[in-house]
Enzyme design. Sequence first.
Site, PDB file in Angstrom:
ATOM      1  N   THR A  82       0.751  -6.778   1.996  1.00 41.30           N
ATOM      2  CA  THR A  82       0.018  -7.533   3.017  1.00 41.30           C
ATOM      3  C   THR A  82      -1.470  -7.254   2.947  1.00 41.30           C
ATOM      4  OG1 THR A  82       1.936  -7.407   4.481  1.00 41.30           O
ATOM      5  CG2 THR A  82      -0.156  -7.976   5.495  1.00 41.30           C
ATOM      6  N   CYS A  83      -1.841  -5.990   2.870  1.00 43.88           N
ATOM      7  CA  CYS A  83      -3.255  -5.632   2.965  1.00 43.88           C
ATOM      8  C   CYS A  83      -4.084  -6.317   1.890  1.00 43.88           C
ATOM      9  CB  CYS A  83      -3.409  -4.113   2.864  1.00 43.88           C
ATOM     10  SG  CYS A  83      -5.121  -3.599   2.937  1.00 43.88           S
ATOM     11  N   CYS A  88      -5.828  -7.246   5.224  1.00 46.23           N
ATOM     12  CA  CYS A  88      -7.136  -6.580   5.328  1.00 46.23           C
ATOM     13  C   CYS A  88      -8.206  -7.124   4.376  1.00 46.23           C
ATOM     14  CB  CYS A  88      -7.015  -5.091   5.029  1.00 46.23           C
ATOM     15  SG  CYS A  88      -5.477  -4.330   5.487  1.00 46.23           S
ATOM     16  N   LYS A 129      -9.040 -10.935   4.656  1.00 51.89           N
ATOM     17  CA  LYS A 129      -9.586 -11.069   6.020  1.00 51.89           C
ATOM     18  C   LYS A 129     -11.030 -10.574   6.094  1.00 51.89           C
ATOM     19  CE  LYS A 129      -9.782  -7.768   8.371  1.00 51.89           C
ATOM     20  NZ  LYS A 129      -8.690  -7.128   9.048  1.00 51.89           N
ATOM     21  N   HIS A 139     -32.733   8.250  13.624  1.00 56.16           N
ATOM     22  CA  HIS A 139     -33.469   7.281  14.428  1.00 56.16           C
ATOM     23  C   HIS A 139     -34.203   6.288  13.549  1.00 56.16           C
ATOM     24  CE1 HIS A 139     -35.337   5.897  18.096  1.00 56.16           C
ATOM     25  NE2 HIS A 139     -36.511   5.927  17.494  1.00 56.16           N
ATOM     26  N   ASP A 142       4.492  -0.658   7.441  1.00 55.55           N
ATOM     27  CA  ASP A 142       4.759  -1.569   8.561  1.00 55.55           C
ATOM     28  C   ASP A 142       6.242  -1.778   8.848  1.00 55.55           C
ATOM     29  OD1 ASP A 142       2.050  -1.776   8.387  1.00 55.55           O
ATOM     30  OD2 ASP A 142       1.973  -3.961   8.157  1.00 55.55           O
ATOM     31  N   SER A 185       0.822  -1.219   0.000  1.00 56.62           N
ATOM     32  CA  SER A 185       0.000   0.000   0.000  1.00 56.62           C
ATOM     33  C   SER A 185       0.854   1.267   0.000  1.00 56.62           C
ATOM     34  CB  SER A 185      -0.900   0.013   1.223  1.00 56.62           C
ATOM     35  OG  SER A 185      -1.710  -1.137   1.237  1.00 56.62           O
ATOM     36  N   GLY A 186       1.844   1.323   0.891  1.00 53.10           N
ATOM     37  CA  GLY A 186       2.659   2.537   1.031  1.00 53.10           C
ATOM     38  C   GLY A 186       3.553   2.766  -0.172  1.00 53.10           C
ATOM     39  N   GLY A 217       1.802 -11.222  16.855  1.00 56.55           N
ATOM     40  CA  GLY A 217       2.444  -9.979  16.441  1.00 56.55           C
ATOM     41  C   GLY A 217       3.185 -10.115  15.130  1.00 56.55           C
ATOM     42  N   ARG A 277      -1.859 -14.534  26.575  1.00 55.18           N
ATOM     43  CA  ARG A 277      -0.985 -14.500  27.747  1.00 55.18           C
ATOM     44  C   ARG A 277      -1.389 -13.439  28.760  1.00 55.18           C
ATOM     45  NH1 ARG A 277       4.671 -12.009  25.197  1.00 55.18           N
ATOM     46  NH2 ARG A 277       3.813 -10.002  24.587  1.00 55.18           N
ATOM     47  N   THR A 334      -2.896   0.136   7.026  1.00 52.39           N
ATOM     48  CA  THR A 334      -2.804   0.479   5.608  1.00 52.39           C
ATOM     49  C   THR A 334      -3.026   1.973   5.326  1.00 52.39           C
ATOM     50  OG1 THR A 334      -3.463  -1.717   4.988  1.00 52.39           O
ATOM     51  CG2 THR A 334      -3.829  -0.006   3.340  1.00 52.39           C
ATOM     52  N   GLU A 392      -9.627 -11.259  15.283  1.00 54.24           N
ATOM     53  CA  GLU A 392     -10.334 -11.346  14.001  1.00 54.24           C
ATOM     54  C   GLU A 392     -10.442 -12.804  13.529  1.00 54.24           C
ATOM     55  OE1 GLU A 392      -8.294  -8.531  11.451  1.00 54.24           O
ATOM     56  OE2 GLU A 392      -9.515  -6.876  12.221  1.00 54.24           O
ATOM     57  N   TYR A 403      -5.103  -7.813  17.311  1.00 51.45           N
ATOM     58  CA  TYR A 403      -5.997  -7.663  16.152  1.00 51.45           C
ATOM     59  C   TYR A 403      -6.215  -8.991  15.423  1.00 51.45           C
ATOM     60  CZ  TYR A 403      -5.746  -2.506  15.989  1.00 51.45           C
ATOM     61  OH  TYR A 403      -5.846  -1.171  16.243  1.00 51.45           O
ATOM     62  N   GLU A 410       9.514  -5.542  -6.546  1.00 50.82           N
ATOM     63  CA  GLU A 410       8.648  -6.415  -5.745  1.00 50.82           C
ATOM     64  C   GLU A 410       8.850  -7.841  -6.230  1.00 50.82           C
ATOM     65  OE1 GLU A 410       6.225  -6.056  -3.033  1.00 50.82           O
ATOM     66  OE2 GLU A 410       6.686  -8.178  -3.295  1.00 50.82           O
ATOM     67  N   GLU A 425     -26.878   6.821  16.705  1.00 49.42           N
ATOM     68  CA  GLU A 425     -27.445   8.016  17.350  1.00 49.42           C
ATOM     69  C   GLU A 425     -27.082   8.075  18.832  1.00 49.42           C
ATOM     70  OE1 GLU A 425     -31.787   8.237  17.808  1.00 49.42           O
ATOM     71  OE2 GLU A 425     -31.896   6.074  17.482  1.00 49.42           O
TER      72      GLU A 425
HETATM   73  P1  NDP Z   1      -0.719  -7.323  17.922  1.00 42.74           P
HETATM   74  O1  NDP Z   1       0.510  -6.623  18.360  1.00 42.74           O
HETATM   75  O2  NDP Z   1      -1.991  -6.576  17.764  1.00 42.74           O
HETATM   76  O3  NDP Z   1      -0.996  -8.524  18.914  1.00 42.74           O
HETATM   77  C1  NDP Z   1      -0.021  -9.492  19.199  1.00 42.74           C
HETATM   78  C2  NDP Z   1      -0.554 -10.353  20.306  1.00 42.74           C
HETATM   79  O4  NDP Z   1       0.341 -11.442  20.501  1.00 42.74           O
HETATM   80  C3  NDP Z   1      -0.675  -9.619  21.637  1.00 42.74           C
HETATM   81  O5  NDP Z   1      -1.841 -10.051  22.265  1.00 42.74           O
HETATM   82  C4  NDP Z   1       0.583 -10.080  22.374  1.00 42.74           C
HETATM   83  O6  NDP Z   1       0.413 -10.124  23.763  1.00 42.74           O
HETATM   84  C5  NDP Z   1       0.745 -11.495  21.862  1.00 42.74           C
HETATM   85  N1  NDP Z   1       2.137 -11.966  21.888  1.00 42.74           N
HETATM   86  C6  NDP Z   1       3.229 -11.327  21.425  1.00 42.74           C
HETATM   87  N2  NDP Z   1       4.325 -12.077  21.590  1.00 42.74           N
HETATM   88  C7  NDP Z   1       3.907 -13.211  22.175  1.00 42.74           C
HETATM   89  C8  NDP Z   1       4.596 -14.381  22.622  1.00 42.74           C
HETATM   90  N3  NDP Z   1       5.913 -14.527  22.468  1.00 42.74           N
HETATM   91  N4  NDP Z   1       3.870 -15.357  23.199  1.00 42.74           N
HETATM   92  C9  NDP Z   1       2.540 -15.222  23.343  1.00 42.74           C
HETATM   93  N5  NDP Z   1       1.842 -14.142  22.950  1.00 42.74           N
HETATM   94  C10 NDP Z   1       2.531 -13.147  22.370  1.00 42.74           C
HETATM   95  O7  NDP Z   1      -0.281  -8.050  16.579  1.00 42.74           O
HETATM   96  P2  NDP Z   1      -1.151  -8.611  15.380  1.00 42.74           P
HETATM   97  O8  NDP Z   1      -0.258  -9.512  14.638  1.00 42.74           O
HETATM   98  O9  NDP Z   1      -2.457  -9.083  15.847  1.00 42.74           O
HETATM   99  O10 NDP Z   1      -1.365  -7.308  14.506  1.00 42.74           O
HETATM  100  C11 NDP Z   1      -0.224  -6.532  14.134  1.00 42.74           C
HETATM  101  C12 NDP Z   1      -0.654  -5.163  13.734  1.00 42.74           C
HETATM  102  O11 NDP Z   1      -1.252  -5.214  12.466  1.00 42.74           O
HETATM  103  C13 NDP Z   1      -1.698  -4.550  14.649  1.00 42.74           C
HETATM  104  O12 NDP Z   1      -1.134  -3.912  15.749  1.00 42.74           O
HETATM  105  C14 NDP Z   1      -2.401  -3.603  13.734  1.00 42.74           C
HETATM  106  O13 NDP Z   1      -1.714  -2.384  13.722  1.00 42.74           O
HETATM  107  C15 NDP Z   1      -2.300  -4.284  12.389  1.00 42.74           C
HETATM  108  N6  NDP Z   1      -3.554  -4.975  12.050  1.00 42.74           N
HETATM  109  C16 NDP Z   1      -4.642  -4.203  11.823  1.00 42.74           C
HETATM  110  C17 NDP Z   1      -5.849  -4.776  11.521  1.00 42.74           C
HETATM  111  C18 NDP Z   1      -7.014  -3.898  11.307  1.00 42.74           C
HETATM  112  O14 NDP Z   1      -6.838  -2.714  11.051  1.00 42.74           O
HETATM  113  N7  NDP Z   1      -8.229  -4.420  11.408  1.00 42.74           N
HETATM  114  C19 NDP Z   1      -5.990  -6.227  11.422  1.00 42.74           C
HETATM  115  C20 NDP Z   1      -4.775  -6.948  11.695  1.00 42.74           C
HETATM  116  C21 NDP Z   1      -3.607  -6.330  11.994  1.00 42.74           C
HETATM  117  P3  NDP Z   1       0.506  -8.788  24.666  1.00 42.74           P
HETATM  118  O15 NDP Z   1      -0.782  -8.074  24.524  1.00 42.74           O
HETATM  119  O16 NDP Z   1       0.730  -9.324  26.037  1.00 42.74           O
HETATM  120  O17 NDP Z   1       1.673  -8.033  24.137  1.00 42.74           O
END
Ligand code: NDP
Length: 447
Positions: free
Chosen positions: A42-43, A48, A51, A436, A303, A15-16, A262, A198, A311, A181, A177, A35, A441
């Site tokens: 990714t998106c 996105c 998904k 309404h 990212d 995207s970027g 993550g 966790r 995105t 989802e 996220y 590329e 609202e």
């Molecule tokens: P997130 O950072 O949102 O969540 C990662 C999760 O994994 C957290 O709950 C974290 O726990 C946990 N975690 C991290 N490391 C470990 C580990 N070693 N063991 C166990 N649990 C762990 O990452 P996502 O991959 O879900 O999403 C990445 C980013 O992508 C988002 O932050 C968002 O910006 C973007 N995104 C946006 C979407 C949207 O706009 N709808 C959809 C999907 C992604 P803890 O909370 O304790 O850190």
Amino acid sequence: MPEFDFDFFVIGAGSGGVRASRVAAAHGARVAIAEDRDVGGTCVIRGCVPKKLFAYASHFADDFDDAAGYGWTVGHRRFDWAALLAAKDREIARLNGIYKQLLARAGVELIASRATVVDPYTVSVGGRRLSARHILVATGGKPYRPPIPGAGLGITSDEAFHLPRFPRRIVIEGGGYVAVEFAGIFHGLGAEVVLAYRGEPLLRGLDMDVRRHLSDEMIKRGVDVRFNCEIVSVARGADTPLVARFASGAELGCDEVMFATGRTPNTAGLGLERLGVALDANGGVIVDHLSRSSIASIHAVGDVTGRQALTPVAIKDGGKLAVTLFAGKPAAVDHEAIPTAVFGHPPVATVGLTEEEARGRYPDVRVYRTSFTPLKHTLSGRSERSMMKLVVDAATDRVLGAHMVGSDAPEIIQGVAIAVKLGATKAQFDATVGIHPTAAEEFVTMT
Ligand code: NDP
């Protein structure tokens, strides 16, 4: 002879990168974009868009159930995973083609190869060395798997879009996220879902009322949410394809284990560290407000930076960077009050400060909160409740944050975000006449 082969060399056509290259070309720059996978990033390819298509698919289960309260008899239902995958793939292929056309029409040269940075003005790509006045790193990120035994047996969101068989039992690790989802998607499509997080409650970083409400609603729906729970190993099972073992010692047989733990920026092997481009602890490129790295000719958006991995943020930063570099006027994106949504079941959307953040920054904060059964569910019989919340600075009456869990939250918050961005006061929200009957609202009638 021009001094450089290109004015702008973009690495990564997500995207970027695509936005930056198109805007740069529109301003007369000679642009190439490298590329080595499909165009769209990714998106479009593994985020996105697919998904959201999966989320639509999974919501039909609710619609079939809810229809009965309205007098409908819905016949035998059967879900065909392969049909969904094929339909999704067709749409992604279509989008891929559109992205390629957009680049071609803009006059951007697409190089289907992996690029690395050789020096501040040179990239190596497809066996060639090319020079550029400016280089943009827009290589995105990739899912992170915890380094536990058997992690390779599990999947991430990348593979979840292509599973050959629908998983009847899936264990998803994470509470962010992607975890929320995909737990909603697989559960809606009929899988037994264990969501192992966790911490507690889900969605760390969002408003605590949102986190609690969403967690409760997911549990009510039947997702087996396990808090303070970590997977310590994954192994092949005797009775089930896989067995996940938890820190508590408990074991669970399942078809798939998904790590939604993550994402990490794609900087490894790009040559940035060798050049001395400053990276953060997560490997993300550190950039200033104009998306410039610690080396003046190397920039980064999306990212791959430590900024919000969204995105629309990457697109805005990419476009503004191109304007800065090739229209001669520095243009920065305001990263305050970026609205965001989690397309869970139910969905979540939010803009501005959480109550916790507001209390940390303002001495006197007023909070308005409402929770209600949406009108639709008076007849459907579904027990789901929606929650909305406004966080207000008492001194100025300004709305600092708006949060919602419930149907249509992302569609509703997008509009509310304009008011929050403009600095609207609670009195101005109240002076707005509601539509309404809607859930939206409630945002103009909260007392
Ligand atoms: P997130 O950072 O949102 O969540 C990662 C999760 O994994 C957290 O709950 C974290 O726990 C946990 N975690 C991290 N490391 C470990 C580990 N070693 N063991 C166990 N649990 C762990 O990452 P996502 O991959 O879900 O999403 C990445 C980013 O992508 C988002 O932050 C968002 O910006 C973007 N995104 C946006 C979407 C949207 O706009 N709808 C959809 C999907 C992604 P803890 O909370 O304790 O850190």
